[in-house]
Design a protein around this motif. Structure first.
Motif, PDB file in Angstrom:
ATOM      1  N   MET A  92       0.826  -1.203   0.000  1.00 60.23           N
ATOM      2  CA  MET A  92       0.000   0.000   0.000  1.00 60.23           C
ATOM      3  C   MET A  92       0.863   1.257   0.000  1.00 60.23           C
ATOM      4  N   GLN A  93       1.936   1.270   0.749  1.00 58.45           N
ATOM      5  CA  GLN A  93       2.815   2.444   0.809  1.00 58.45           C
ATOM      6  C   GLN A  93       3.433   2.738  -0.553  1.00 58.45           C
ATOM      7  N   VAL A  94       3.926   1.683  -1.229  1.00 53.65           N
ATOM      8  CA  VAL A  94       4.572   1.901  -2.528  1.00 53.65           C
ATOM      9  C   VAL A  94       3.570   2.413  -3.554  1.00 53.65           C
ATOM     10  N   VAL A  95       2.366   1.837  -3.584  1.00 54.50           N
ATOM     11  CA  VAL A  95       1.351   2.264  -4.548  1.00 54.50           C
ATOM     12  C   VAL A  95       0.917   3.706  -4.268  1.00 54.50           C
ATOM     13  N   VAL A  96       0.694   4.053  -3.003  1.00 53.27           N
ATOM     14  CA  VAL A  96       0.260   5.418  -2.666  1.00 53.27           C
ATOM     15  C   VAL A  96       1.345   6.430  -3.007  1.00 53.27           C
ATOM     16  N   ASN A  97       2.598   6.112  -2.712  1.00 55.64           N
ATOM     17  CA  ASN A  97       3.684   7.041  -3.057  1.00 55.64           C
ATOM     18  C   ASN A  97       3.781   7.218  -4.575  1.00 55.64           C
ATOM     19  N   GLY A  98       3.527   6.137  -5.319  1.00 60.60           N
ATOM     20  CA  GLY A  98       3.521   6.272  -6.771  1.00 60.60           C
ATOM     21  C   GLY A  98       2.393   7.165  -7.264  1.00 60.60           C
ATOM     22  N   LEU A  99       1.243   7.114  -6.605  1.00 55.97           N
ATOM     23  CA  LEU A  99       0.124   7.985  -6.980  1.00 55.97           C
ATOM     24  C   LEU A  99       0.436   9.448  -6.662  1.00 55.97           C
ATOM     25  N   TRP A 100       1.061   9.710  -5.517  1.00 53.85           N
ATOM     26  CA  TRP A 100       1.477  11.086  -5.232  1.00 53.85           C
ATOM     27  C   TRP A 100       2.466  11.565  -6.292  1.00 53.85           C
ATOM     28  N   GLN A 101       3.410  10.699  -6.647  1.00 59.10           N
ATOM     29  CA  GLN A 101       4.400  11.066  -7.653  1.00 59.10           C
ATOM     30  C   GLN A 101       3.762  11.319  -9.014  1.00 59.10           C
TER      31      GLN A 101
END
Length: 304
Positions: free
Chosen positions: A189-198
């Motif tokens: 979840m952390q990796v996917v959310v950080n990718g969405l912010w990016q």
């Protein structure tokens, strides 16, 4: 005359010997099954005028068999039935958890109502202020998550792989280590959310929990926690922003590559859909550690 061969002569039996003399032991067991000692004891009792047996043997055996059966039955019931005290303690803990969860939900609903009232009063106060101050305050509210936002964007759904939720033979999910690879973890979840912010997301919420700069995505036991609240799968990530740009940028980011690897290598279900109208709620756990009153800008002061 040809002498008679011993092999051709008929068998002869010595006088006074039984033909079955070699089977004496078996014959005695068949003819006298009672042990000689027991037979002698029975004869002595008969000689004394008493019955051959005590007569209590059958009753004693029956009573002993009944008692043994009762003991075995009680033991089986005690082993199969759960402990009464343990069952009561478990029921009390479950009731406490449900009660606390309902209390938290009520307080969260009350907090959202109070936030709406504060927003209304603040809007009335800002109506008398300058337009630049209103615009700046709205931008800060949107960035900090203090205000609910509505707009277009995308919806990303993460869910465990099919069959990853089956328990082991003993029914304990902690002992079923073979299906862990198909489950969604907090790291995913952390990796996917950080990718969405990016990728350019303007606001994000996970299962109704607004993400801010102070939000935490953690893992506790078998649950993923966002803002210290446990989430239930499937995990729905609501993202506000330009749908076309978000999908393209997310696919080219490290988060998009990670999501594809989850789907291709571990069977985790990942879906991304565009939507014309989405809503992310306001954050309910906003706290201010330090605050100061800004000084007035000299350039904005009117010259008399």
């Amino acid at each position: 005359m040809t002498p008679t061969s011993h092999r051709d002569s008929p068998p002869t039996t010595p006088t006074g010997r039984r033909p079955d003399e070699s089977m004496t032991l078996l014959t005695s067991m068949m003819e006298r099954p009672l042990d000689p000692g027991y037979a002698a004891a029975a004869e002595r009792r008969v000689a004394e005028g008493l019955p051959a047996s005590t007569g209590t043997r059958t009753a004693t055996v029956a009573v002993a068999a009944v008692v043994a059966g009762l003991l075995l039955t009680m033991g089986a019931i005690a082993l199969r039935a759960p402990s009464t005290s343990a069952a009561k303690a478990k029921a009390q803990l479950v009731a406490q958890v449900e009660s606390r969860r309902k209390a938290v939900d009520r307080q969260e609903a009350s907090l959202r109502t109070l936030q709406a009232q504060v927003e209304q009063l603040r809007g009335q106060a800002l109506a008398q202020s300058s337009t630049s101050l209103q615009s700046r305050l709205e931008a800060l509210d949107a960035a900090s998550g203090a205000q609910a936002l509505t707009g277009k964007g995308i919806v990303v759904v993460l869910d465990n792989a099919p069959g990853a939720d089956k328990n082991s033979a003993d029914g304990n999910p902690r002992t079923d280590a073979g299906n862990d690879e198909g489950k969604v973890f907090s790291k995913d979840m952390q990796v996917v959310v950080n990718g969405l912010w990016q990728a350019g997301a303007e606001a994000i919420s996970v299962n109704g929990q607004r993400l801010t700069s102070r939000s935490a995505i953690r893992f506790a036991g078998e649950a993923i926690l966002v803002n210290y609240r446990p989430l239930a799968r499937p995990y729905t990530i609501t993202v506000l922003g330009d749908p076309d740009n978000l999908q393209v940028e997310f696919a080219d980011s490290a988060g998009g590559a990670y999501a594809r690897a989850l789907k291709d290598n571990y069977g985790i279900r990942v879906s991304i859909d565009a939507a014309s109208k989405l809503t992310v709620p306001a954050a309910t756990s906003l706290t201010v550690r330090a605050a100061t009153v800004p000084r007035p800008d000299p350039s904005s002061t009117a010259t008399p």
